[in-house]
Design a protein around this motif. Sequence first.
Motif, PDB file in Angstrom:
ATOM      1  N   ILE A 232       0.849  -1.192   0.000  1.00  0.00           N
ATOM      2  CA  ILE A 232       0.000   0.000   0.000  1.00  0.00           C
ATOM      3  C   ILE A 232       0.889   1.248   0.000  1.00  0.00           C
ATOM      4  N   ARG A 233       1.922   1.255   0.811  1.00  0.00           N
ATOM      5  CA  ARG A 233       2.865   2.371   0.824  1.00  0.00           C
ATOM      6  C   ARG A 233       3.576   2.474  -0.522  1.00  0.00           C
ATOM      7  N   GLY A 234       3.998   1.324  -1.060  1.00  0.00           N
ATOM      8  CA  GLY A 234       4.677   1.312  -2.349  1.00  0.00           C
ATOM      9  C   GLY A 234       3.815   1.892  -3.452  1.00  0.00           C
ATOM     10  N   LEU A 235       2.540   1.551  -3.457  1.00  0.00           N
ATOM     11  CA  LEU A 235       1.619   2.100  -4.458  1.00  0.00           C
ATOM     12  C   LEU A 235       1.480   3.611  -4.301  1.00  0.00           C
ATOM     13  N   ALA A 236       1.275   4.051  -3.074  1.00  0.00           N
ATOM     14  CA  ALA A 236       1.051   5.473  -2.823  1.00  0.00           C
ATOM     15  C   ALA A 236       2.268   6.320  -3.172  1.00  0.00           C
ATOM     16  N   GLU A 237       3.456   5.739  -3.053  1.00  0.00           N
ATOM     17  CA  GLU A 237       4.688   6.492  -3.282  1.00  0.00           C
ATOM     18  C   GLU A 237       5.335   6.185  -4.626  1.00  0.00           C
ATOM     19  N   ALA A 238       4.684   5.404  -5.467  1.00  0.00           N
ATOM     20  CA  ALA A 238       5.256   5.001  -6.756  1.00  0.00           C
ATOM     21  C   ALA A 238       5.611   6.218  -7.608  1.00  0.00           C
ATOM     22  N   GLU A 239       6.704   6.064  -8.340  1.00  0.00           N
ATOM     23  CA  GLU A 239       7.161   7.150  -9.210  1.00  0.00           C
ATOM     24  C   GLU A 239       7.254   6.714 -10.668  1.00  0.00           C
ATOM     25  N   SER A 240       6.872   5.467 -10.953  1.00  0.00           N
ATOM     26  CA  SER A 240       6.894   4.987 -12.337  1.00  0.00           C
ATOM     27  C   SER A 240       5.800   3.939 -12.513  1.00  0.00           C
ATOM     28  N   LEU A 241       5.460   3.677 -13.776  1.00  0.00           N
ATOM     29  CA  LEU A 241       4.480   2.620 -14.043  1.00  0.00           C
ATOM     30  C   LEU A 241       5.015   1.266 -13.602  1.00  0.00           C
ATOM     31  N   ALA A 242       6.313   1.050 -13.756  1.00  0.00           N
ATOM     32  CA  ALA A 242       6.903  -0.215 -13.310  1.00  0.00           C
ATOM     33  C   ALA A 242       6.737  -0.376 -11.802  1.00  0.00           C
ATOM     34  N   ASP A 243       6.943   0.706 -11.041  1.00  0.00           N
ATOM     35  CA  ASP A 243       6.712   0.659  -9.586  1.00  0.00           C
ATOM     36  C   ASP A 243       5.263   0.305  -9.287  1.00  0.00           C
ATOM     37  N   LEU A 244       4.344   0.963  -9.992  1.00  0.00           N
ATOM     38  CA  LEU A 244       2.919   0.689  -9.777  1.00  0.00           C
ATOM     39  C   LEU A 244       2.599  -0.771 -10.035  1.00  0.00           C
ATOM     40  N   GLU A 245       3.091  -1.302 -11.149  1.00  0.00           N
ATOM     41  CA  GLU A 245       2.807  -2.700 -11.492  1.00  0.00           C
ATOM     42  C   GLU A 245       3.365  -3.647 -10.423  1.00  0.00           C
ATOM     43  N   ARG A 246       4.580  -3.391  -9.979  1.00  0.00           N
ATOM     44  CA  ARG A 246       5.211  -4.268  -8.983  1.00  0.00           C
ATOM     45  C   ARG A 246       4.441  -4.253  -7.661  1.00  0.00           C
ATOM     46  N   HIS A 247       4.112  -3.052  -7.168  1.00  0.00           N
ATOM     47  CA  HIS A 247       3.424  -2.952  -5.880  1.00  0.00           C
ATOM     48  C   HIS A 247       1.965  -3.398  -5.980  1.00  0.00           C
ATOM     49  N   LEU A 248       1.361  -3.202  -7.130  1.00  0.00           N
ATOM     50  CA  LEU A 248      -0.016  -3.664  -7.327  1.00  0.00           C
ATOM     51  C   LEU A 248      -0.063  -5.182  -7.311  1.00  0.00           C
ATOM     52  N   ASP A 249       0.934  -5.815  -7.917  1.00  0.00           N
ATOM     53  CA  ASP A 249       1.010  -7.272  -7.896  1.00  0.00           C
ATOM     54  C   ASP A 249       1.149  -7.778  -6.459  1.00  0.00           C
ATOM     55  N   ALA A 250       1.999  -7.134  -5.680  1.00  0.00           N
ATOM     56  CA  ALA A 250       2.176  -7.534  -4.279  1.00  0.00           C
ATOM     57  C   ALA A 250       0.895  -7.306  -3.477  1.00  0.00           C
ATOM     58  N   ALA A 251       0.213  -6.202  -3.737  1.00  0.00           N
ATOM     59  CA  ALA A 251      -1.051  -5.928  -3.044  1.00  0.00           C
ATOM     60  C   ALA A 251      -2.098  -6.980  -3.390  1.00  0.00           C
ATOM     61  N   LEU A 252      -2.106  -7.413  -4.646  1.00  0.00           N
ATOM     62  CA  LEU A 252      -3.046  -8.463  -5.060  1.00  0.00           C
ATOM     63  C   LEU A 252      -2.766  -9.774  -4.341  1.00  0.00           C
ATOM     64  N   VAL A 253      -1.506 -10.120  -4.205  1.00  0.00           N
ATOM     65  CA  VAL A 253      -1.153 -11.348  -3.486  1.00  0.00           C
ATOM     66  C   VAL A 253      -1.665 -11.273  -2.057  1.00  0.00           C
ATOM     67  N   ASP A 254      -1.437 -10.145  -1.390  1.00  0.00           N
ATOM     68  CA  ASP A 254      -1.919  -9.979  -0.015  1.00  0.00           C
ATOM     69  C   ASP A 254      -3.441 -10.069   0.053  1.00  0.00           C
ATOM     70  N   LEU A 255      -4.115  -9.427  -0.882  1.00  0.00           N
ATOM     71  CA  LEU A 255      -5.573  -9.427  -0.881  1.00  0.00           C
ATOM     72  C   LEU A 255      -6.128 -10.819  -1.184  1.00  0.00           C
ATOM     73  N   GLU A 256      -5.493 -11.549  -2.099  1.00  0.00           N
ATOM     74  CA  GLU A 256      -5.916 -12.927  -2.391  1.00  0.00           C
ATOM     75  C   GLU A 256      -5.759 -13.806  -1.163  1.00  0.00           C
ATOM     76  N   GLU A 257      -4.671 -13.629  -0.416  1.00  0.00           N
ATOM     77  CA  GLU A 257      -4.467 -14.396   0.821  1.00  0.00           C
ATOM     78  C   GLU A 257      -5.534 -14.048   1.856  1.00  0.00           C
ATOM     79  N   GLU A 258      -5.865 -12.762   1.936  1.00  0.00           N
ATOM     80  CA  GLU A 258      -6.897 -12.331   2.879  1.00  0.00           C
ATOM     81  C   GLU A 258      -8.230 -12.985   2.553  1.00  0.00           C
ATOM     82  N   VAL A 259      -8.617 -12.988   1.295  1.00  0.00           N
ATOM     83  CA  VAL A 259      -9.879 -13.607   0.881  1.00  0.00           C
ATOM     84  C   VAL A 259      -9.847 -15.109   1.159  1.00  0.00           C
TER      85      VAL A 259
END
Length: 123
Positions: A40-67
């Motif tokens: 979540i911090r990585g997404l909010a502080e991202a400075e490139s599309l590559a950063d967004l993609e990387r942190h979004l993927d990690a956020a999805l993994v966390d959210l999938e585990e939560e579900v």
Amino acid sequence: MSCYEIEALKLGLMNVLGVEDRHAREHAEKDLEGHLEGPIRGLAEAESLADLERHLDAALVDLEEEVATMDADDPEYDYTRGRLLAVRDAERAVHRLRAQGESIVDGLGDAHDLLHETFPVEE
């Protein structure tokens, strides 16, 4: 209930795209108070599309585990699954944005080459 991933992605996109919407930024930052850690911090502080993609993927993994660990009778279960769908959709949108950006870069290269073919420069 808040969709931290979406609010953080909004902030990251604002960074990457240079969007100066003070109201939207303040609203997202308020929603994220106390939750700016990990992807979540990585997404909010991202400075490139590559950063967004990387942190979004990690956020999805966390959210999938939560579900996966939630009980289907939990009152938050449907909302959390909805968040998962929304974040997956956002991931596809970020991939499309990156692909469109790459296409623009390729098109500029083609335009440059065509310009030189049409009007050769002799050295």
